[in-house]
Design an enzyme around this catalytic site. Structure first.
Site, short mmCIF file in Angstrom:
data_model
loop_
_atom_site.label_atom_id
_atom_site.label_comp_id
_atom_site.label_asym_id
_atom_site.label_seq_id
_atom_site.Cartn_x
_atom_site.Cartn_y
_atom_site.Cartn_z
N HIS A 75 0.86 -0.89 0.13
CA HIS A 75 0.45 0.02 -0.06
C HIS A 75 0.45 1.46 0.29
O HIS A 75 1.95 1.22 0.64
CB HIS A 75 -0.68 -0.32 1.62
N TYR A 202 -8.21 4.63 8.37
CA TYR A 202 -8.95 5.40 9.06
C TYR A 202 -9.73 6.50 9.75
O TYR A 202 -9.66 7.40 8.88
CB TYR A 202 -7.76 5.96 9.83
N PRO A 293 -3.53 0.52 19.32
CA PRO A 293 -3.73 -0.41 17.74
C PRO A 293 -2.86 0.54 17.30
O PRO A 293 -2.61 0.35 15.70
CB PRO A 293 -4.39 -1.56 17.62
N LYS A 297 1.74 -0.47 15.60
CA LYS A 297 3.06 -0.46 15.63
C LYS A 297 3.73 -1.51 16.76
O LYS A 297 4.77 -2.06 17.14
CB LYS A 297 3.86 0.94 16.46
N TYR A 387 4.49 6.54 10.17
CA TYR A 387 4.04 5.32 9.84
C TYR A 387 4.55 4.35 9.28
O TYR A 387 4.66 2.95 9.09
CB TYR A 387 2.58 5.90 9.27
P1 FAD Z 1 3.11 -11.67 22.19
O1 FAD Z 1 2.74 -12.54 20.37
O2 FAD Z 1 1.86 -11.95 23.08
O3 FAD Z 1 3.42 -13.82 22.11
C1 FAD Z 1 3.69 -13.97 23.29
C2 FAD Z 1 3.42 -15.28 23.39
O4 FAD Z 1 4.30 -15.58 24.82
C3 FAD Z 1 2.12 -16.41 23.05
O5 FAD Z 1 2.51 -17.08 22.38
C4 FAD Z 1 2.18 -17.18 24.43
O6 FAD Z 1 1.42 -17.84 23.84
C5 FAD Z 1 3.73 -16.86 25.27
N1 FAD Z 1 3.55 -16.95 26.53
C6 FAD Z 1 2.87 -16.40 27.51
N2 FAD Z 1 3.19 -16.59 28.60
C7 FAD Z 1 4.01 -17.26 28.99
C8 FAD Z 1 4.97 -18.36 29.62
N3 FAD Z 1 4.56 -17.87 31.30
N4 FAD Z 1 5.72 -19.44 29.30
C9 FAD Z 1 5.35 -19.52 27.97
N5 FAD Z 1 5.19 -18.82 27.42
C10 FAD Z 1 4.41 -17.96 27.50
N6 FAD Z 1 -0.95 -4.70 16.89
C11 FAD Z 1 -0.95 -3.95 16.25
O7 FAD Z 1 -0.87 -3.36 15.24
N7 FAD Z 1 -2.68 -4.36 15.48
C12 FAD Z 1 -3.67 -5.23 16.15
O8 FAD Z 1 -4.32 -5.18 15.28
C13 FAD Z 1 -3.11 -5.40 17.09
N8 FAD Z 1 -4.09 -6.03 17.32
C14 FAD Z 1 -4.21 -7.22 18.97
C15 FAD Z 1 -5.18 -8.23 19.83
C16 FAD Z 1 -4.42 -8.33 20.39
C17 FAD Z 1 -5.80 -9.24 21.54
C18 FAD Z 1 -3.46 -8.78 21.56
C19 FAD Z 1 -3.39 -9.13 22.63
C20 FAD Z 1 -2.47 -7.48 21.08
C21 FAD Z 1 -2.25 -6.93 19.07
N9 FAD Z 1 -2.10 -6.16 18.97
C22 FAD Z 1 -2.14 -5.93 17.60
C23 FAD Z 1 -0.28 -6.34 19.31
C24 FAD Z 1 0.43 -7.38 18.79
O9 FAD Z 1 0.17 -8.21 18.41
C25 FAD Z 1 1.18 -7.42 19.50
O10 FAD Z 1 2.20 -6.22 19.74
C26 FAD Z 1 2.75 -8.65 19.17
O11 FAD Z 1 1.74 -9.78 18.87
C27 FAD Z 1 3.94 -8.97 19.56
O12 FAD Z 1 4.36 -9.66 19.66
P2 FAD Z 1 4.83 -10.55 20.88
O13 FAD Z 1 5.65 -12.11 20.00
O14 FAD Z 1 5.88 -9.74 21.90
O15 FAD Z 1 4.29 -10.77 21.83
C1 DHB Z 2 -4.53 -3.26 10.99
C2 DHB Z 2 -4.17 -3.67 13.30
C3 DHB Z 2 -3.75 -2.41 13.04
O1 DHB Z 2 -3.47 -1.90 14.01
C4 DHB Z 2 -3.93 -1.05 11.94
O2 DHB Z 2 -3.66 -0.09 12.47
C5 DHB Z 2 -3.85 -1.07 10.84
C6 DHB Z 2 -4.63 -2.22 10.78
C7 DHB Z 2 -4.94 -4.80 11.14
O3 DHB Z 2 -5.23 -5.97 12.13
O4 DHB Z 2 -4.71 -5.08 9.34
#
Ligand code: FAD
Ligand code: DHB
Length: 404
Positions: A75, A202, A293, A297, A387
């Site tokens: 995009h 948005y 979100p 980021k 962004y």
């Molecule tokens: P996570 O993806 O949370 O991964 C952490 C991992 O550690 C998981 O697999 C978990 O099961 C594991 N874990 C936890 N505790 C333990 C333990 N005690 N022992 C072993 N393993 C463990 N960001 C956006 O930019 N846009 C979005 O739309 C968006 N939607 C989201 C929706 C939800 C419900 C959540 C929670 C987050 C969302 N985010 C979004 C944020 C984005 O998804 C996260 O920033 C990203 O997943 C971060 O990755 P991570 O690997 O640091 O953490």
């Molecule tokens: C999506 C999620 C976001 O938080 C965003 O800012 C843009 C797109 C998505 O899930 O597609």
């Protein structure tokens, strides 16, 4: 008790943990990943959707770019919609950079496929995960298939998200948490219907924020601002589509409806922990910081942390300890900029509870800000620069500014 030895023990197989394990492998550094959830659960988790250009480059350089190049949707900008009008902000024209729409679910699937091919050591469905002696001789203990296990490592990386066990293992007096809550949440759906837009919309509407994103030419991803105490059971598909039509609708444009295949409500918070390192434990991704979100980021920050950390470990094992010692400062200097950007996007685009009636102040001030943001080339360029992704260090940011 079975005991394993490795250089880096990684807790969590989300995008941060899986990518770190893969990047370390590419540098010849052994690691073991321990994850509390089953692999099917991880593969089914729907979350973020937008990759910055730097994240795409990182994944591609690590040999993970095959499906991303084939299926990712490049995009060149986004639409900002307010007061019944839609305005395009063209990142490619403004800063020469693009973003790629490719779901976190697809990134995680690609990583798991790559790890399976490489025979990486990953323990899914691990119970009672705990970390020990993080300042001296770090170990991770857990139960797997009913058997107790222990990993001895040079380092532990907490990539276990916001609710993990690693951050709480740091002594309270060695850690400062900075936090902000928000009086709203996002209701997100996936729908089997072709997107009604070529790029993300948005939207600030009187009824609240709405967003139209996508996952593929046949799958749409849509979000609505809701109250944080809302129950997903109270939102029938019909009610969700009605709210999306009301908020996103403009003259001469129609939102396509289709079967809803996933729906959930996500609360919002801003959170930063200092430091991201204690002794031989390092935090990466959501374990150390969370953003609302709106700026897309969360996933990109996790990828940026891992890029820095993998490089720091590679340099450490080559004899240079400085990058690892500087890891937390490097993450945090970048992260505070991201925090501010995410908070700015969030406040500009959401309705604030209590700001009602004909004397509502915030709403009109937000319209003024959006008018400026879509009308001034300087404001648009600032949005585009942030962004599409900041460089990994302040040093390279100032280089980029001088070059511009
Ligand atoms: P996570 O993806 O949370 O991964 C952490 C991992 O550690 C998981 O697999 C978990 O099961 C594991 N874990 C936890 N505790 C333990 C333990 N005690 N022992 C072993 N393993 C463990 N960001 C956006 O930019 N846009 C979005 O739309 C968006 N939607 C989201 C929706 C939800 C419900 C959540 C929670 C987050 C969302 N985010 C979004 C944020 C984005 O998804 C996260 O920033 C990203 O997943 C971060 O990755 P991570 O690997 O640091 O953490
Ligand atoms: C999506 C999620 C976001 O938080 C965003 O800012 C843009 C797109 C998505 O899930 O597609």
């Amino acid at each position: 008790m079975p005991s394993l030895k490795t250089r880096v023990a990684i807790v969590g197989a989300g995008p941060a943990g899986l990518l770190l394990g893969w990047a370390l492998g590419a540098s010849g550094i052994d690691s073991v990943i321990v994850e509390r959830r089953p692999v099917d659960y991880i593969l089914a988790r729907v979350r973020a959707g937008v990759l910055e250009q730097g994240s795409v480059e990182t994944l591609t350089e690590l040999g993970l770019g095959g499906r991303l190049a084939a299926e990712g949707l490049v995009h060149r900008g986004i639409y900002l919609q307010f007061a019944g009008e839609r305005h395009h902000v063209d990142f490619a024209d403004l800063v020469g950079r693009t973003v790629t729409v490719y779901g976190q679910q697809a990134v995680v699937r690609d990583l798991i496929t790559a790890h399976e091919g490489a025979g990486s050591r990953i323990f899914y469905s691990a119970d009672d995960v705990a970390v020990h002696d993080i300042a001296t001789t770090p170990r991770v203990s857990f139960t797997h298939d009913g058997q107790p296990h222990e990993i001895e490592a040079d380092f532990i990386v907490g990539a276990d998200g916001f609710h993990g066990v690693c951050r709480p293992a740091i002594p309270a007096d060695a850690l400062t948490a900075y936090e902000r809550g928000y009086p709203y949440a996002w209701l997100g759906i996936l729908a089997d219907v072709a997107p009604s837009t070529d790029e993300l919309i948005y939207c600030l509407h009187e009824d609240g924020f709405a967003m139209h994103s996508m996952r593929s030419p046949t799958v749409s991803r849509l979000y609505l601002q809701v109250n944080p105490d809302e129950k997903i059971e109270d939102w029938s598909d019909e009610r969700i589509w009605d709210a999306l039509h009301a908020r996103l609708g403009i003259d001469g444009w129609r939102l396509n409806e289709g079967p809803v295949t996933e729906k959930s409500i996500t609360p919002m918070r801003s959170f930063v922990v200092s430091s991201m390192n204690h002794g031989r434990l390092f935090l990466a991704g959501d374990a150390g910081h969370i953003v609302p979100p709106t700026g897309a980021k969360g996933l990109n920050s996790a990828i940026a942390d891992v890029t820095l950390l993998a490089d720091a470990f590679a340099r450490y094992y080559a004899g240079d300890e400085a990058p690892l010692a500087g890891y937390s400062d490097a993450v945090l200097s970048r992260q505070w900029r991201i925090q501010q950007f995410s908070q700015w996007m969030t406040r500009m685009l959401h309705r604030h509870p209590g700001d009602a009636g004909e004397h509502r102040f915030d709403y009109f001030s937000q319209l003024g800000e959006l008018d400026y943001t879509t009308g001034s080339v300087h404001a648009m360029r600032s949005l585009a620069e942030q962004y599409t992704g900041l460089p990994l260090s302040r040093h390279s940011l100032s280089r980029q500014e001088h070059a511009a």
